[in-house]
Design an enzyme around this catalytic site. Structure first.
Site, short mmCIF file in Angstrom:
data_model
loop_
_atom_site.label_atom_id
_atom_site.label_comp_id
_atom_site.label_asym_id
_atom_site.label_seq_id
_atom_site.Cartn_x
_atom_site.Cartn_y
_atom_site.Cartn_z
N CYS A 131 13.75 4.32 -1.26
CA CYS A 131 13.68 3.76 -2.63
C CYS A 131 12.65 4.47 -3.51
CB CYS A 131 13.37 2.27 -2.56
SG CYS A 131 12.20 1.82 -1.27
N HIS A 244 9.52 -1.22 -7.79
CA HIS A 244 8.43 -0.29 -7.44
C HIS A 244 7.95 0.42 -8.70
CE1 HIS A 244 9.40 -0.94 -3.33
NE2 HIS A 244 9.83 0.25 -2.97
O1 L14 Z 1 12.89 4.04 4.38
O2 L14 Z 1 8.75 -1.58 3.70
O3 L14 Z 1 14.25 3.07 3.04
O4 L14 Z 1 9.07 -1.26 1.59
C1 L14 Z 1 11.94 1.63 2.26
C2 L14 Z 1 11.12 0.40 2.06
C3 L14 Z 1 11.34 1.67 4.68
C4 L14 Z 1 10.52 0.40 4.47
C5 L14 Z 1 13.22 3.06 3.71
C6 L14 Z 1 9.24 -0.95 2.77
C7 L14 Z 1 12.41 1.80 3.65
C8 L14 Z 1 10.05 0.27 3.07
#
Ligand code: L14
Ligand code: 25A
Length: 339
Positions: A131, A244
């Site tokens: 993300c 985010h």
């Molecule tokens: O790799 O805990 O897509 O916010 C992105 C969000 C891994 C965990 C990924 C989190 C995730 C992350």
């Protein structure tokens, strides 16, 4: 009467992202003739609404993908490692939201605004990036194309929804415990997240960076197809539920002014510029939540670097950062007759 469209499976349908994938399929009127909702045995007995009808959740098993044409995965890395190849062998195109396949050289890593053509090179599995990476590359793509980018320094401010449903519950519970004078303890996260923040997302590696920080560096290079871009990321968890935010500093190959950058970004697909700081106009996660755009503001020259630019980028991490991006990839395939 049989409905026209594709047979679609959603793996992890009861999770934060899977649930939204179902909603986004409906919102964007993706042609679905059959929708299969898959999750762990824990969720059997639940139903989810889709276009006015309730669909029962089924347990994910090896035979789940017979006859399916598209499989959207969001149930974590280990489930994707095991089941994505099974789904692909059954004839479905897999779009996988986990980290399992992103850096595999055989698997395209796709952001539709940046490298849509890569989606057409798949051999059964397409990876949806992290993300934090997605919103950063959407905002940087027009600048990269115009003047090149040598180096990126980014600090993220990440919502808890990226970690899943249980993390959203953890933030809500801690806030409620604290304002009611009760003791509270972290369960999912290494520290209390309510009224706090910590620079710790994913496990730490030998080089001192966290896994999330290295994902941002490696995925950005793969998506731009440019092994030379230098990236230094610091990823921080903050007590926000959706959206985010990122503080991004870049060094471009050729000079570009803040005003030129603003114009480029105003014309860029998927980007909305909100940049009038004197009137308190800049992107914030509460406004980005529930939308599919990547918002950019605070665009300014960074005088501390040669060809330096600074900006602030916000997007809904589980929509553009996950579910929407995955369904936009499916739309590319559909529009090219590749589903
Ligand atoms: O790799 O805990 O897509 O916010 C992105 C969000 C891994 C965990 C990924 C989190 C995730 C992350
Ligand atoms: O870090 P990773 O591995 O890359 O993980 C990324 C995402 O995967 C999910 C989590 O998202 C996270 O964002 N996840 C990770 N570890 C998990 C775990 N131990 C996990 N999910 C469940 N257990 P999420 O919480 O939003 O859910 C994502 C979806 O994945 C489905 N899923 C999980 N394991 C599965 C599976 N599907 C098939 N086979 C498996 N083995 C998950 O369905 C959800 O749809 P579910 O049925 O397991 O969860 C439904 C409800 O149960 C709660 N819940 C989650 N974990 C537990 C739990 N309840 C009790 N005990 C738990 N350990 C969820 O809140 C959800 O409401």
């Amino acid at each position: 009467m049989e409905q026209k469209g594709f047979k679609v499976a959603v793996v992890g349908a009861t999770g934060a992202v899977g649930n939204l994938m179902v909603k986004v399929l409906e919102e964007r009127a993706f042609p679905v003739s059959e929708l299969k909702l898959l999750a762990s045995a824990r969720s059997v007995g639940k139903t989810l609404g889709f276009r006015g009808s309730q669909i029962a959740v089924e347990e994910l098993v090896e035979g789940s993908f017979e006859g399916m044409q598209l499989a959207l995965f969001s149930a974590g890395g280990s489930i994707s490692k095991k089941f994505a190849p099974i789904a692909a062998r059954a004839g479905a195109v897999v779009i996988d939201n986990s980290n399992a396949w992103r850096m595999d050289p055989q698997v395209p890593l796709v952001v539709p605004e940046v490298n849509p053509e890569a989606a057409l090179t798949h051999s059964g599995i397409i990876a949806n990036p992290n993300c934090s990476t997605i919103q950063m590359v959407v905002a940087l793509k027009p600048i990269y194309d115009a003047v090149g980018i040598r180096r990126i320094v980014v600090t993220t401010f990440q919502a808890v929804s990226g970690t899943g449903k249980r993390a959203i519950e953890e933030l809500r519970t801690q806030v409620s415990d604290i304002i009611n004078g009760r003791e509270t303890a972290p369960k999912i996260y290494p520290h209390q997240i309510a009224f706090n923040c910590f620079p710790h997302i994913g496990p730490f590696l030998e080089n001192g960076f966290s896994e999330e920080e290295m994902k941002m560096a490696n995925e950005t290079r793969k998506i731009f197809g440019d092994a030379q871009i230098k990236v230094c990321a610091t990823t921080v968890r903050i007590p926000v539920i959706y959206g985010h935010s990122e503080s991004i500093n870049i060094e471009t190959e050729k000079p570009i002014s803040a005003e030129q950058t603003r114009k480029l970004l105003e014309a860029a697909p998927g980007v909305k510029v909100i940049d009038d700081p004197k009137c308190a106009a800049y992107p914030v996660p509460l406004d980005a939540a529930g939308t599919d755009d990547t918002f950019v503001g605070r665009i300014r020259t960074d005088p501390s670097a040669e060809n330096g630019l600074a900006m602030w980028v916000v997007a809904d991490n589980i929509r553009k950062g996950a579910a929407t991006n995955a369904i936009q990839i499916a739309e590319i395939l559909m529009n090219r007759g590749r589903l």
